[in-house]
Design an enzyme around this catalytic site. Structure first.
Site, PDB file in Angstrom:
ATOM      1  N   HIS A 176       4.529   5.684  23.517  1.00 50.59           N
ATOM      2  CA  HIS A 176       4.744   6.418  24.767  1.00 50.59           C
ATOM      3  C   HIS A 176       6.051   7.190  24.742  1.00 50.59           C
ATOM      4  O   HIS A 176       6.593   7.550  25.787  1.00 50.59           O
ATOM      5  CB  HIS A 176       4.690   5.457  25.970  1.00 50.59           C
TER       6      HIS A 176
ATOM      7  N   ALA B 204       8.912 -14.372  26.366  1.00 49.91           N
ATOM      8  CA  ALA B 204       9.100 -13.926  24.979  1.00 49.91           C
ATOM      9  C   ALA B 204      10.464 -14.323  24.437  1.00 49.91           C
ATOM     10  O   ALA B 204      10.583 -14.745  23.278  1.00 49.91           O
ATOM     11  CB  ALA B 204       8.937 -12.404  24.926  1.00 49.91           C
TER      12      ALA B 204
HETATM   13  N1  APR Z   1       7.874 -12.607  28.420  1.00 53.05           N
HETATM   14  C1  APR Z   1       6.582 -12.327  28.066  1.00 53.05           C
HETATM   15  N2  APR Z   1       5.734 -11.604  28.842  1.00 53.05           N
HETATM   16  C2  APR Z   1       6.221 -11.162  30.026  1.00 53.05           C
HETATM   17  C3  APR Z   1       7.546 -11.418  30.470  1.00 53.05           C
HETATM   18  C4  APR Z   1       8.383 -12.181  29.607  1.00 53.05           C
HETATM   19  N3  APR Z   1       9.654 -12.482  29.940  1.00 53.05           N
HETATM   20  N4  APR Z   1       7.708 -10.846  31.705  1.00 53.05           N
HETATM   21  C5  APR Z   1       6.529 -10.247  32.008  1.00 53.05           C
HETATM   22  N5  APR Z   1       5.642 -10.442  31.019  1.00 53.05           N
HETATM   23  C6  APR Z   1       4.253  -9.958  30.928  1.00 53.05           C
HETATM   24  C7  APR Z   1       3.562  -9.794  32.259  1.00 53.05           C
HETATM   25  O1  APR Z   1       2.915 -10.997  32.607  1.00 53.05           O
HETATM   26  C8  APR Z   1       2.562  -8.676  31.966  1.00 53.05           C
HETATM   27  O2  APR Z   1       1.302  -9.194  31.568  1.00 53.05           O
HETATM   28  O3  APR Z   1       4.321  -8.671  30.354  1.00 53.05           O
HETATM   29  C9  APR Z   1       3.172  -7.921  30.772  1.00 53.05           C
HETATM   30  C10 APR Z   1       3.655  -6.530  31.150  1.00 53.05           C
HETATM   31  O4  APR Z   1       2.514  -5.778  31.496  1.00 53.05           O
HETATM   32  P1  APR Z   1       2.737  -4.322  32.133  1.00 53.05           P
HETATM   33  O5  APR Z   1       3.783  -4.382  33.189  1.00 53.05           O
HETATM   34  O6  APR Z   1       1.371  -3.804  32.474  1.00 53.05           O
HETATM   35  O7  APR Z   1       3.372  -3.461  30.954  1.00 53.05           O
HETATM   36  P2  APR Z   1       2.629  -2.791  29.729  1.00 53.05           P
HETATM   37  O8  APR Z   1       1.482  -3.610  29.258  1.00 53.05           O
HETATM   38  O9  APR Z   1       3.677  -2.461  28.749  1.00 53.05           O
HETATM   39  O10 APR Z   1       2.070  -1.423  30.386  1.00 53.05           O
HETATM   40  C11 APR Z   1       1.536  -0.465  29.512  1.00 53.05           C
HETATM   41  O11 APR Z   1       1.458   1.112  31.349  1.00 53.05           O
HETATM   42  O12 APR Z   1       2.473   2.024  33.175  1.00 53.05           O
HETATM   43  C12 APR Z   1       2.180   2.242  31.849  1.00 53.05           C
HETATM   44  O13 APR Z   1       3.349   3.603  30.348  1.00 53.05           O
HETATM   45  C13 APR Z   1       3.429   2.384  31.030  1.00 53.05           C
HETATM   46  O14 APR Z   1       3.858   1.632  28.767  1.00 53.05           O
HETATM   47  C14 APR Z   1       3.370   1.228  30.055  1.00 53.05           C
HETATM   48  C15 APR Z   1       1.878   0.914  30.003  1.00 53.05           C
END
Ligand code: APR
Ligand code: ZN
Length: 257
Positions: free
Chosen positions: A122, A239
Protein backbone atom coordinates in the site's frame (compact mmCIF):
# COMPACT_ATOMS: atom_id res chain seq x y z
CA UNK A 1 1.55 -18.69 29.45
CA UNK A 2 -1.34 -21.19 29.33
CA UNK A 3 -0.43 -24.74 28.19
CA UNK A 4 -2.44 -24.46 24.95
CA UNK A 5 -0.53 -21.32 23.94
CA UNK A 6 2.81 -23.04 24.67
CA UNK A 7 1.74 -25.94 22.43
CA UNK A 8 0.85 -23.56 19.56
CA UNK A 9 4.11 -21.64 19.90
CA UNK A 10 5.98 -24.96 19.82
CA UNK A 11 4.22 -25.89 16.54
CA UNK A 12 5.04 -22.50 15.00
CA UNK A 13 8.67 -22.86 16.11
CA UNK A 14 8.92 -26.34 14.52
CA UNK A 15 7.60 -24.98 11.21
CA UNK A 16 10.01 -22.02 11.23
CA UNK A 17 13.06 -24.02 12.33
CA UNK A 18 12.62 -26.20 9.20
CA UNK A 19 11.68 -23.32 6.82
CA UNK A 20 14.08 -22.25 4.08
CA UNK A 21 11.78 -19.73 2.40
CA UNK A 22 9.53 -18.19 5.02
CA UNK A 23 7.50 -15.07 4.17
CA UNK A 24 5.95 -12.72 6.73
CA UNK A 25 2.76 -10.83 5.83
CA UNK A 26 1.79 -7.97 8.15
CA UNK A 27 -1.06 -5.57 8.75
CA UNK A 28 -1.84 -2.69 11.08
CA UNK A 29 -1.93 -4.98 14.12
CA UNK A 30 1.85 -5.39 14.15
CA UNK A 31 2.23 -1.62 14.62
CA UNK A 32 -0.50 -1.32 17.28
CA UNK A 33 2.10 -1.73 20.08
CA UNK A 34 4.09 1.07 18.43
CA UNK A 35 1.13 3.36 19.14
CA UNK A 36 -0.34 3.39 15.63
CA UNK A 37 -4.11 2.76 15.61
CA UNK A 38 -5.53 -0.13 13.58
CA UNK A 39 -8.38 0.30 11.10
CA UNK A 40 -10.86 -2.32 12.30
CA UNK A 41 -11.65 -4.05 15.57
CA UNK A 42 -12.82 -2.38 18.79
CA UNK A 43 -11.45 1.17 18.48
CA UNK A 44 -10.39 0.98 14.83
CA UNK A 45 -10.04 4.15 12.78
CA UNK A 46 -12.94 3.18 10.51
CA UNK A 47 -15.23 3.49 13.54
CA UNK A 48 -14.34 7.21 13.75
CA UNK A 49 -13.65 8.14 10.13
CA UNK A 50 -15.43 7.31 6.86
CA UNK A 51 -12.79 5.58 4.67
CA UNK A 52 -14.64 6.75 1.55
CA UNK A 53 -14.14 10.36 2.66
CA UNK A 54 -10.60 10.24 4.12
CA UNK A 55 -8.92 7.26 2.42
CA UNK A 56 -10.33 6.93 -1.10
CA UNK A 57 -9.01 8.54 -4.29
CA UNK A 58 -12.47 10.00 -5.04
CA UNK A 59 -12.65 11.54 -1.55
CA UNK A 60 -9.12 12.92 -1.96
CA UNK A 61 -9.94 14.57 -5.31
CA UNK A 62 -13.17 16.02 -3.84
CA UNK A 63 -11.60 17.29 -0.61
CA UNK A 64 -7.87 16.77 0.00
CA UNK A 65 -8.13 18.60 3.34
CA UNK A 66 -10.21 15.74 4.85
CA UNK A 67 -7.48 13.25 3.84
CA UNK A 68 -4.73 15.44 5.31
CA UNK A 69 -6.54 16.05 8.59
CA UNK A 70 -6.97 12.26 8.95
CA UNK A 71 -3.31 11.74 8.01
CA UNK A 72 -2.07 14.38 10.49
CA UNK A 73 -4.07 12.53 13.15
CA UNK A 74 -2.20 9.35 12.16
CA UNK A 75 1.14 11.11 11.69
CA UNK A 76 1.08 12.39 15.26
CA UNK A 77 1.61 8.68 16.06
CA UNK A 78 3.61 7.57 13.04
CA UNK A 79 6.88 8.96 14.36
CA UNK A 80 6.48 5.70 16.26
CA UNK A 81 9.36 3.31 16.74
CA UNK A 82 9.42 -0.38 15.77
CA UNK A 83 8.26 -2.70 18.55
CA UNK A 84 9.65 -6.15 19.55
CA UNK A 85 7.53 -7.82 16.84
CA UNK A 86 9.21 -5.82 14.06
CA UNK A 87 12.65 -6.63 15.50
CA UNK A 88 11.80 -10.33 15.84
CA UNK A 89 10.92 -10.49 12.14
CA UNK A 90 14.15 -8.69 11.18
CA UNK A 91 16.02 -11.28 13.29
CA UNK A 92 14.39 -14.17 11.37
CA UNK A 93 15.57 -12.56 8.12
CA UNK A 94 19.11 -12.24 9.52
CA UNK A 95 18.97 -15.97 10.43
CA UNK A 96 18.17 -16.75 6.77
CA UNK A 97 14.71 -18.13 7.67
CA UNK A 98 12.53 -15.23 6.47
CA UNK A 99 13.23 -14.28 2.84
CA UNK A 100 10.76 -11.38 2.54
CA UNK A 101 8.28 -9.23 4.43
CA UNK A 102 5.06 -8.23 2.67
CA UNK A 103 3.32 -5.42 4.50
CA UNK A 104 0.05 -3.49 4.08
CA UNK A 105 1.41 -0.81 6.42
CA UNK A 106 2.78 2.54 5.25
CA UNK A 107 4.72 3.28 8.46
CA UNK A 108 8.12 1.92 7.27
CA UNK A 109 8.68 0.34 10.72
CA UNK A 110 9.91 -2.95 9.24
CA UNK A 111 12.77 -1.13 7.50
CA UNK A 112 13.45 0.88 10.67
CA UNK A 113 13.73 -2.44 12.58
CA UNK A 114 16.30 -3.75 10.07
CA UNK A 115 14.22 -5.83 7.63
CA UNK A 116 15.87 -5.62 4.21
CA UNK A 117 13.43 -7.14 1.71
CA UNK A 118 10.09 -5.39 2.30
CA UNK A 119 7.19 -5.26 -0.18
CA UNK A 120 5.01 -2.23 0.67
CA UNK A 121 1.73 -3.25 -0.98
CA UNK A 122 0.00 0.00 0.00
CA UNK A 123 3.02 2.25 -0.61
CA UNK A 124 4.53 4.66 1.88
CA UNK A 125 4.70 8.38 2.61
CA UNK A 126 8.28 8.73 1.30
CA UNK A 127 7.18 10.25 -2.04
CA UNK A 128 4.30 12.53 -3.06
CA UNK A 129 2.82 13.40 -6.48
CA UNK A 130 0.86 16.42 -7.71
CA UNK A 131 -2.23 14.90 -9.36
CA UNK A 132 -2.65 18.01 -11.54
CA UNK A 133 0.77 18.57 -13.07
CA UNK A 134 2.45 15.24 -12.23
CA UNK A 135 5.35 16.86 -10.35
CA UNK A 136 7.08 14.29 -8.09
CA UNK A 137 8.22 15.27 -4.62
CA UNK A 138 10.12 13.77 -1.70
CA UNK A 139 8.63 13.95 1.80
CA UNK A 140 11.41 16.43 2.74
CA UNK A 141 10.14 18.88 0.09
CA UNK A 142 7.07 19.44 2.25
CA UNK A 143 8.56 19.08 5.70
CA UNK A 144 7.56 22.71 6.41
CA UNK A 145 3.89 22.01 5.60
CA UNK A 146 3.91 18.66 7.43
CA UNK A 147 5.51 20.08 10.59
CA UNK A 148 2.84 22.79 10.67
CA UNK A 149 0.27 20.06 9.88
CA UNK A 150 -0.91 22.01 6.83
CA UNK A 151 -2.06 20.35 3.56
CA UNK A 152 0.84 20.77 1.07
CA UNK A 153 0.38 22.86 -2.07
CA UNK A 154 2.19 22.08 -5.32
CA UNK A 155 5.24 24.40 -5.62
CA UNK A 156 4.98 24.10 -9.37
CA UNK A 157 1.31 24.61 -10.30
CA UNK A 158 -0.25 25.64 -7.01
CA UNK A 159 -2.64 22.66 -6.91
CA UNK A 160 -3.85 21.35 -3.55
CA UNK A 161 -3.99 17.81 -5.01
CA UNK A 162 -0.57 16.76 -3.71
CA UNK A 163 -0.93 13.12 -2.62
CA UNK A 164 1.54 10.78 -0.84
CA UNK A 165 2.33 7.60 -2.81
CA UNK A 166 0.06 5.48 -0.57
CA UNK A 167 -2.66 3.32 -2.13
CA UNK A 168 -6.11 4.75 -1.40
CA UNK A 169 -9.34 2.84 -1.84
CA UNK A 170 -10.21 2.88 -5.54
CA UNK A 171 -6.53 2.88 -6.60
CA UNK A 172 -4.49 0.00 -8.01
CA UNK A 173 -1.58 -1.45 -6.02
CA UNK A 174 1.93 -0.73 -7.40
CA UNK A 175 2.18 -3.47 -10.05
CA UNK A 176 5.84 -4.37 -9.58
CA UNK A 177 5.40 -4.65 -5.80
CA UNK A 178 2.24 -6.76 -6.13
CA UNK A 179 3.76 -9.14 -8.68
CA UNK A 180 6.87 -9.50 -6.53
CA UNK A 181 4.73 -10.24 -3.47
CA UNK A 182 2.71 -12.83 -5.39
CA UNK A 183 5.93 -14.54 -6.49
CA UNK A 184 7.29 -14.59 -2.91
CA UNK A 185 3.97 -16.05 -1.66
CA UNK A 186 4.02 -18.77 -4.34
CA UNK A 187 7.59 -19.75 -3.39
CA UNK A 188 7.08 -19.65 0.40
CA UNK A 189 7.43 -22.90 2.37
CA UNK A 190 6.15 -21.09 5.48
CA UNK A 191 3.81 -18.05 5.52
CA UNK A 192 3.27 -16.09 8.71
CA UNK A 193 0.47 -13.51 8.96
CA UNK A 194 0.85 -10.99 11.77
CA UNK A 195 -1.79 -8.41 12.75
CA UNK A 196 -4.15 -8.35 9.79
CA UNK A 197 -7.91 -8.86 9.53
CA UNK A 198 -7.37 -10.18 5.96
CA UNK A 199 -10.45 -8.42 4.57
CA UNK A 200 -8.86 -6.04 2.03
CA UNK A 201 -8.06 -7.38 -1.44
CA UNK A 202 -5.92 -8.00 -3.41
CA UNK A 203 -3.52 -8.10 -0.40
CA UNK A 204 -5.69 -10.66 1.41
CA UNK A 205 -5.32 -13.06 -1.56
CA UNK A 206 -1.65 -13.70 -0.75
CA UNK A 207 -2.12 -16.13 2.18
CA UNK A 208 -4.40 -18.23 -0.07
CA UNK A 209 -1.76 -18.24 -2.82
CA UNK A 210 0.88 -19.40 -0.31
CA UNK A 211 -1.45 -22.08 1.06
CA UNK A 212 -2.35 -23.42 -2.39
CA UNK A 213 1.36 -23.72 -3.16
CA UNK A 214 2.00 -25.90 -0.13
CA UNK A 215 3.23 -23.38 2.47
CA UNK A 216 2.86 -24.16 6.17
CA UNK A 217 0.61 -21.39 7.54
CA UNK A 218 1.00 -19.51 10.84
CA UNK A 219 -1.36 -16.76 12.04
CA UNK A 220 -0.52 -14.42 14.93
CA UNK A 221 -3.41 -12.02 15.54
CA UNK A 222 -5.17 -10.44 18.49
CA UNK A 223 -8.56 -11.83 17.48
CA UNK A 224 -10.09 -14.34 15.04
CA UNK A 225 -10.08 -13.51 11.31
CA UNK A 226 -12.18 -14.72 8.38
CA UNK A 227 -9.23 -16.78 7.14
CA UNK A 228 -8.24 -18.67 10.32
CA UNK A 229 -9.42 -21.98 8.80
CA UNK A 230 -6.58 -22.01 6.23
CA UNK A 231 -3.86 -21.82 8.90
CA UNK A 232 -1.95 -24.75 10.44
CA UNK A 233 -1.33 -22.76 13.63
CA UNK A 234 -3.51 -19.85 14.86
CA UNK A 235 -2.16 -17.93 17.87
CA UNK A 236 -4.37 -15.22 19.41
CA UNK A 237 -2.36 -12.61 21.23
CA UNK A 238 -0.21 -9.50 20.96
CA UNK A 239 2.46 -9.66 18.26
CA UNK A 240 4.95 -7.79 20.47
CA UNK A 241 4.77 -10.63 23.01
CA UNK A 242 4.30 -13.68 20.77
CA UNK A 243 6.86 -13.03 18.02
CA UNK A 244 9.91 -12.55 20.32
CA UNK A 245 8.92 -15.78 22.15
CA UNK A 246 8.84 -17.68 18.86
CA UNK A 247 12.18 -16.26 17.68
CA UNK A 248 13.92 -17.06 21.00
CA UNK A 249 12.75 -20.69 20.72
CA UNK A 250 13.84 -20.94 17.07
CA UNK A 251 17.29 -19.57 18.00
CA UNK A 252 17.54 -22.16 20.80
CA UNK A 253 16.68 -25.04 18.45
CA UNK A 254 19.06 -23.76 15.76
CA UNK A 255 21.87 -23.51 18.30
CA UNK A 256 21.56 -27.20 19.14
CA UNK A 257 20.85 -28.57 15.66
N1 APR B 1 -0.97 -7.86 17.95
C1 APR B 1 -1.51 -8.66 16.98
N2 APR B 1 -2.65 -8.34 16.30
C2 APR B 1 -3.25 -7.17 16.64
C3 APR B 1 -2.75 -6.30 17.64
C4 APR B 1 -1.56 -6.69 18.31
N3 APR B 1 -1.01 -5.93 19.28
N4 APR B 1 -3.60 -5.23 17.74
C5 APR B 1 -4.58 -5.42 16.82
N5 APR B 1 -4.38 -6.58 16.17
C6 APR B 1 -5.19 -7.18 15.10
C7 APR B 1 -6.65 -6.83 15.15
O1 APR B 1 -7.34 -7.78 15.93
C8 APR B 1 -7.05 -6.90 13.67
O2 APR B 1 -7.55 -8.19 13.33
O3 APR B 1 -4.69 -6.64 13.89
C9 APR B 1 -5.74 -6.67 12.91
C10 APR B 1 -5.71 -5.34 12.18
O4 APR B 1 -6.70 -5.40 11.18
P1 APR B 1 -7.04 -4.05 10.37
O5 APR B 1 -7.19 -2.92 11.32
O6 APR B 1 -8.17 -4.40 9.44
O7 APR B 1 -5.72 -3.74 9.54
P2 APR B 1 -5.24 -4.40 8.19
O8 APR B 1 -5.61 -5.84 8.11
O9 APR B 1 -3.82 -4.06 8.05
O10 APR B 1 -6.09 -3.57 7.09
C11 APR B 1 -5.75 -3.76 5.74
O11 APR B 1 -7.21 -1.91 5.16
O12 APR B 1 -7.97 0.19 5.62
C12 APR B 1 -7.13 -0.53 4.80
O13 APR B 1 -5.22 0.26 3.70
C13 APR B 1 -5.70 -0.10 4.97
O14 APR B 1 -3.69 -1.44 4.90
C14 APR B 1 -4.99 -1.33 5.48
C15 APR B 1 -5.90 -2.46 5.00
ZN1 ZN C 1 1.36 20.61 -9.60
Amino acid sequence: MPEELNEKIKLAVEILAKAKNAVVFTGAGISAESGIPTFRGEDGLWKKYDPEEVASIHGFRRNPRAFWEFSFELMKKTSAEPNPAHYAIAELEKMGIVKAVITQNIDMLHQKAGSKKVYELHGSTEKLDCLDCGKEYDREDFIDFLQKMEPPQCKFCGSMLVKPRVVLFGEPLPTKVLYGAIEESRRADAFIVVGSSLVVYPAAELPYIAKSNGAKMIMVNYEPTVADHIFDVVIYGKAGQILPRIVEEVKRIKRFS
